[in-house]
Design an enzyme around this catalytic site. Structure first.
Site, PDB file in Angstrom:
ATOM      1  N   ASP A  60       0.808  -1.227   0.000  1.00 17.09           N
ATOM      2  CA  ASP A  60       0.000   0.000   0.000  1.00 17.09           C
ATOM      3  C   ASP A  60       0.842   1.277   0.000  1.00 17.09           C
ATOM      4  O   ASP A  60       0.315   2.366   0.253  1.00 17.09           O
ATOM      5  CB  ASP A  60      -0.919   0.011   1.234  1.00 17.09           C
ATOM      6  CG  ASP A  60      -2.080  -0.964   1.098  1.00 17.09           C
ATOM      7  OD1 ASP A  60      -2.884  -0.778   0.174  1.00 17.09           O
ATOM      8  OD2 ASP A  60      -2.168  -1.908   1.901  1.00 17.09           O
ATOM      9  N   GLU A  65      -0.366   9.635   1.272  1.00 15.23           N
ATOM     10  CA  GLU A  65      -1.104  10.597   2.096  1.00 15.23           C
ATOM     11  C   GLU A  65      -1.180  10.171   3.560  1.00 15.23           C
ATOM     12  O   GLU A  65      -1.195  11.005   4.460  1.00 15.23           O
ATOM     13  CB  GLU A  65      -2.536  10.734   1.567  1.00 15.23           C
ATOM     14  CG  GLU A  65      -3.430  11.533   2.487  1.00 15.23           C
ATOM     15  CD  GLU A  65      -4.795  11.817   1.915  1.00 15.23           C
ATOM     16  OE1 GLU A  65      -5.585  10.893   1.737  1.00 15.23           O
ATOM     17  OE2 GLU A  65      -5.060  12.984   1.638  1.00 15.23           O
ATOM     18  N   ASP A  66      -1.204   8.850   3.786  1.00 16.77           N
ATOM     19  CA  ASP A  66      -1.434   8.366   5.143  1.00 16.77           C
ATOM     20  C   ASP A  66      -0.232   8.493   6.072  1.00 16.77           C
ATOM     21  O   ASP A  66      -0.381   8.408   7.281  1.00 16.77           O
ATOM     22  CB  ASP A  66      -1.896   6.899   5.093  1.00 16.77           C
ATOM     23  CG  ASP A  66      -3.265   6.790   4.445  1.00 16.77           C
ATOM     24  OD1 ASP A  66      -4.128   7.618   4.767  1.00 16.77           O
ATOM     25  OD2 ASP A  66      -3.457   5.896   3.612  1.00 16.77           O
ATOM     26  N   ARG A  85       1.124  -1.703   7.372  1.00 19.40           N
ATOM     27  CA  ARG A  85       1.566  -0.440   6.765  1.00 19.40           C
ATOM     28  C   ARG A  85       2.453   0.372   7.693  1.00 19.40           C
ATOM     29  O   ARG A  85       2.985   1.407   7.287  1.00 19.40           O
ATOM     30  CB  ARG A  85       0.345   0.411   6.363  1.00 19.40           C
ATOM     31  CG  ARG A  85      -0.548  -0.238   5.338  1.00 19.40           C
ATOM     32  CD  ARG A  85      -1.498   0.773   4.712  1.00 19.40           C
ATOM     33  NE  ARG A  85      -0.757   1.854   4.066  1.00 19.40           N
ATOM     34  CZ  ARG A  85      -1.286   2.985   3.631  1.00 19.40           C
ATOM     35  NH1 ARG A  85      -2.586   3.186   3.757  1.00 19.40           N
ATOM     36  NH2 ARG A  85      -0.555   3.915   3.064  1.00 19.40           N
ATOM     37  N   ARG A 133      -8.500   3.098  12.032  1.00 19.32           N
ATOM     38  CA  ARG A 133      -7.054   3.324  11.872  1.00 19.32           C
ATOM     39  C   ARG A 133      -6.505   4.427  12.793  1.00 19.32           C
ATOM     40  O   ARG A 133      -5.311   4.479  13.059  1.00 19.32           O
ATOM     41  CB  ARG A 133      -6.751   3.728  10.426  1.00 19.32           C
ATOM     42  CG  ARG A 133      -7.221   2.729   9.376  1.00 19.32           C
ATOM     43  CD  ARG A 133      -6.316   1.539   9.301  1.00 19.32           C
ATOM     44  NE  ARG A 133      -6.746   0.586   8.283  1.00 19.32           N
ATOM     45  CZ  ARG A 133      -6.379   0.641   7.012  1.00 19.32           C
ATOM     46  NH1 ARG A 133      -5.579   1.599   6.596  1.00 19.32           N
ATOM     47  NH2 ARG A 133      -6.810  -0.263   6.166  1.00 19.32           N
ATOM     48  N   HIS A 163     -11.626   6.111   5.869  1.00 14.37           N
ATOM     49  CA  HIS A 163     -10.949   7.329   6.317  1.00 14.37           C
ATOM     50  C   HIS A 163     -11.908   8.516   6.203  1.00 14.37           C
ATOM     51  O   HIS A 163     -12.821   8.507   5.382  1.00 14.37           O
ATOM     52  CB  HIS A 163      -9.739   7.628   5.419  1.00 14.37           C
ATOM     53  CG  HIS A 163      -8.559   6.751   5.664  1.00 14.37           C
ATOM     54  ND1 HIS A 163      -7.944   6.038   4.664  1.00 14.37           N
ATOM     55  CD2 HIS A 163      -7.851   6.486   6.795  1.00 14.37           C
ATOM     56  CE1 HIS A 163      -6.909   5.367   5.166  1.00 14.37           C
ATOM     57  NE2 HIS A 163      -6.836   5.622   6.454  1.00 14.37           N
ATOM     58  N   ILE A 244      -8.535  -1.315  -4.101  1.00 16.07           N
ATOM     59  CA  ILE A 244      -7.906  -1.513  -2.778  1.00 16.07           C
ATOM     60  C   ILE A 244      -8.187  -0.288  -1.888  1.00 16.07           C
ATOM     61  O   ILE A 244      -7.319   0.170  -1.134  1.00 16.07           O
ATOM     62  CB  ILE A 244      -6.396  -1.828  -2.882  1.00 16.07           C
ATOM     63  CG1 ILE A 244      -5.683  -0.863  -3.829  1.00 16.07           C
ATOM     64  CG2 ILE A 244      -6.179  -3.264  -3.325  1.00 16.07           C
ATOM     65  CD1 ILE A 244      -4.158  -0.998  -3.798  1.00 16.07           C
ATOM     66  N   CYS A 250      -5.369   9.949  -1.606  1.00 17.14           N
ATOM     67  CA  CYS A 250      -4.422   9.039  -0.940  1.00 17.14           C
ATOM     68  C   CYS A 250      -3.072   8.959  -1.631  1.00 17.14           C
ATOM     69  O   CYS A 250      -2.086   8.590  -1.024  1.00 17.14           O
ATOM     70  CB  CYS A 250      -4.993   7.624  -0.891  1.00 17.14           C
ATOM     71  SG  CYS A 250      -6.741   7.523  -0.590  1.00 17.14           S
TER      72      CYS A 250
END
Ligand code: CIR
Length: 255
Positions: A60, A65-66, A85, A133, A163, A244, A250
């Site tokens: 991923d 962005e995460d 991740r 998350r 999200h 996904i 993202c």
């Protein structure tokens, strides 16, 4: 205005990215082409691109962005809630890229978890979604860092989406795209809300870049609504990322 973008090329193992969708596995070659088109759309918006190399250890990892929140005054490296991740946030090439642009870099610490797809910037205020998350401790640390640099943050409880920005996009000038559970949330009542119809809910994840709005291709009603607000809309096909649970926002850090 945004001057810079950091993105990461998708890796072959992107086909094994975490998903809750039942749309099949991404086609890697097509995902690569879509990523190239995404990057060239961003280039047309007048930003400079830092494109990091693929990292096949993290399926991923193209969803940069995460891993960090990039504000005007500081960058905050997150601690991802998805165990597979977590290592993405400390990758040396990402750290080096952030250090090129920021003197002030903060880091979220255990037991906090937060993924920046759960954070929506609206001017100097940041809405933080509490999700599967992102936990309260992660949000608390994030708000502490924002306040340290003269910004503010508040939390929003999520019930349905992965999200916060899966269902919300702030398009500047008080305009907010809302889908699903966010359409009626009082937290966002002060904005000019544009409702995304439920059959187009994936289109709620758009990005404003310097007067343009990048939108996923194939959502004509939402596209028209955004065009009617006066934005130049650029559509990009993200079908392989949708498989996904990934959207347009993202795939980049914008600052
Ligand atoms: C994940 O589940 O973490 C990835 N497959 C998708 C991440 C999407 N990121 C985002 O919405 N900011």
């Amino acid at each position: 205005m945004f001057k810079n973008i950091i993105a990461r090329k998708p890796c072959p193992s992107v086909t094994e990215g975490i998903t809750s969708a039942s749309l099949g596995k991404p086609d890697y070659e097509l995902a690569l082409k879509q990523h190239e088109a995404y990057i060239s759309a961003l280039e047309r918006c007048g930003v400079e691109i830092t494109l990091l190399e693929e990292n096949d250890s993290y399926p991923d990892s193209c969803f940069v962005e995460d891993v960090a929140l990039c504000t005007k005054k500081c960058a905050i490296i997150t601690r991802l809630g998805a165990p597979s991740r977590r290592g993405e946030a400390g990758l040396p090439d990402m750290k080096a890229a952030l250090e090129r642009f920021y003197e002030n870099i903060e880091v979220i610490k255990e037991p906090g978890t937060i993924e920046a797809g759960d954070i929506m910037m609206a001017e100097d205020h940041f809405y933080i979604g509490l999700s599967a998350r992102t936990n309260e401790e992660g949000a608390k640390q994030m708000i502490g860092f924002l306040e340290k640099y003269g910004m503010t943050g508040s939390v929003v409880a999520l019930a349905e989406v992965l999200h916060l920005k899966t269902g919300l996009a702030y398009l500047e000038n008080n305009n907010l795209l809302t889908a699903g559970e966010f359409v009626t949330k009082p937290d966002f009542a002060k904005y000019n809300r544009i409702e995304v119809p439920s059959f187009e809910d994936y289109a709620a994840n758009c990005i404003w870049v310097n007067g343009n709005v990048l939108m996923p291709a194939g959502y004509p009603i939402t596209q028209k609504a955004v065009e009617n607000l006066g934005y130049n809309v650029i559509t990009v096909d993200t079908s392989e990322y949708r498989k996904i649970d990934g959207g347009l926002s993202c795939l980049s850090l914008r600052f």
